[in-house]
Write a protein that holds these residues in place. Sequence first.
Motif, mmCIF file in Angstrom:
data_model
loop_
_atom_site.group_PDB
_atom_site.id
_atom_site.type_symbol
_atom_site.label_atom_id
_atom_site.label_comp_id
_atom_site.label_asym_id
_atom_site.label_seq_id
_atom_site.Cartn_x
_atom_site.Cartn_y
_atom_site.Cartn_z
ATOM 1 N N HIS A 54 0.791 -1.236 0.000
ATOM 2 C CA HIS A 54 0.000 0.000 0.000
ATOM 3 C C HIS A 54 0.823 1.286 0.000
ATOM 4 O O HIS A 54 0.609 2.167 0.865
ATOM 5 N N ASP A 111 -0.807 2.224 -4.366
ATOM 6 C CA ASP A 111 -2.253 2.097 -4.146
ATOM 7 C C ASP A 111 -2.923 3.426 -4.449
ATOM 8 O O ASP A 111 -3.086 4.278 -3.574
ATOM 9 N N SER A 163 -5.980 3.567 -5.446
ATOM 10 C CA SER A 163 -7.398 3.186 -5.583
ATOM 11 C C SER A 163 -8.358 4.246 -5.063
ATOM 12 O O SER A 163 -9.537 4.242 -5.412
ATOM 13 N N GLU A 203 -3.704 -1.021 -7.770
ATOM 14 C CA GLU A 203 -4.992 -1.414 -7.179
ATOM 15 C C GLU A 203 -6.120 -0.645 -7.833
ATOM 16 O O GLU A 203 -6.036 0.569 -8.031
ATOM 17 N N GLU A 263 -6.959 0.838 6.226
ATOM 18 C CA GLU A 263 -5.587 0.683 5.790
ATOM 19 C C GLU A 263 -4.796 1.771 6.467
ATOM 20 O O GLU A 263 -5.348 2.690 7.051
HETATM 21 ZN ZN LIG Z 1 -6.078 -0.095 -1.157
#
Ligand SMILES: [Zn+2]
Length: 309
Positions: A83, A104, A106, A134, A142
Motif C-alpha cells: 500500500h 495504491d 485506488s 490497485e 488501511e
Molecule cells: Zn487499497
Amino acid sequence: MALVNSIEMFKKAYEGGYAVGAFNVNNMEIIQGIVSAAQAENAPLILQVSAGARKYANPIYLKKLVEAAIEETGLDIVLHLDHGEDFEICKACIDDGFSSVMIDGSKYPLEENIALTKRVVDYAKQFGVTVEGELGKLAGVEDAVKVSSKDATYTDPDEAVEFVERTGVDSLAIAIGTSHGAYKFKGEPSLDFARLEVITSKLPGFPLVLHGASSVPEEFVALCNKYGGEIPGARGVPEEMLRQAAKSGVCKINIDTDLRLAMTASIRQTFVEHPSEFDPRKYLGPGRDAIQKMVQHKIKNVLGASGKR
Ligand SMILES: [Zn+2]
Ligand SMILES: O=C(CO)COP(=O)(O)O
Ligand SMILES: O=C[C@H](O)COP(=O)(O)O
Ligand SMILES: [Zn+2]
C-alpha cells in the motif's frame, strides 16, 4: 537464493493454480516465524512492509533481517512495499533495494490512478522492480486510507483491462468483497466470484492480488478472548474461498491479521499461564512458533504452495 521480483513466482503460480502468500512483517520474530514456515514447506514467499511497518521498524532493519533469512535458508524471497500511497514512498523503497512495490491509487479517480501508477512503473522498471496496482476500493482500514463499507466499490472488469494496458503494472489488486482487518463480514461471508471470473477471462494469464484475505481463525479469536482479550464478532474469509480464488487467477494472497491474531493469542496465553515470567524470549518465542504453525497451514492447505519453490 536471492531477493527476487515477483515475475517468475506469479508465472508459476498462475500456471499451477496456486497462490503465493504475502505476509506483513514488522519485527524479527514475525519474519523468522514466516520464513521458517516457507522453508519447511519449500514454498515461494513474499514478505511485505507497510508504511506503518516502515515507521515502526525502519526499513533498513527489516531489509537486513530479510537478507539474513535468505542467507540462512537459501529461499527466494520478494521484499514488497504494501500500500504505497504516493510516488515518493515507492521511490524510497526502490532506492532502499526492495524488489517489488505496490502503488495504491485506488482512492483516486481512474485517470489519476493510472497516471500515478504509470509514474511508479516507469521508475521501477529501470531497476527490475515489479509493481502492483490497485483498482476498486476495499472496505475497512488501511494505514493511510479508511473506507466505509458504503464507499467500497468492486473492481470494474473493463476498467481493469484499461488500467493494466495503460500502466504496464505487473499485478493488480482487485476488490471483490474482502476487506482489511478482523471484522470482514457482518452476516454470511461472500465474495463476488462471478466478477473475478470475468476479470480473469478479460486478462488471461495476468496475476491478480487479493488483499484483506485473512481467515480470522476461530481458535485464535477464542484464545485471545479466553486470556483477557476483547475481540467480539471477528470474522474472516473462509479458507475454501481462498482456495477457489487461487485457482482463478489470484496469484498473491495478502495476510496480516491472522499473523497478529496467532501471535497475540500465544502471548496472552503465556502471560496468563506464567504470570511470573518476564523474559521477553519466553513469550516472543512461543509467539514466533505460533506464527510458523499458522503460516505452514496456510501454505499447505489454503494457498496450495507447498513444494512450489
Ligand atoms: Zn487499497
Ligand atoms: O491485505 C492485507 C495487507 O495488504 C492484509 O489483509 P488482512 O487484514 O485480511 O490480513
Ligand atoms: O493493509 C494493511 C496491512 O494489514 C498493514 O497494516 P498496517 O498499516 O497497520 O501496518
Ligand atoms: Zn492490503
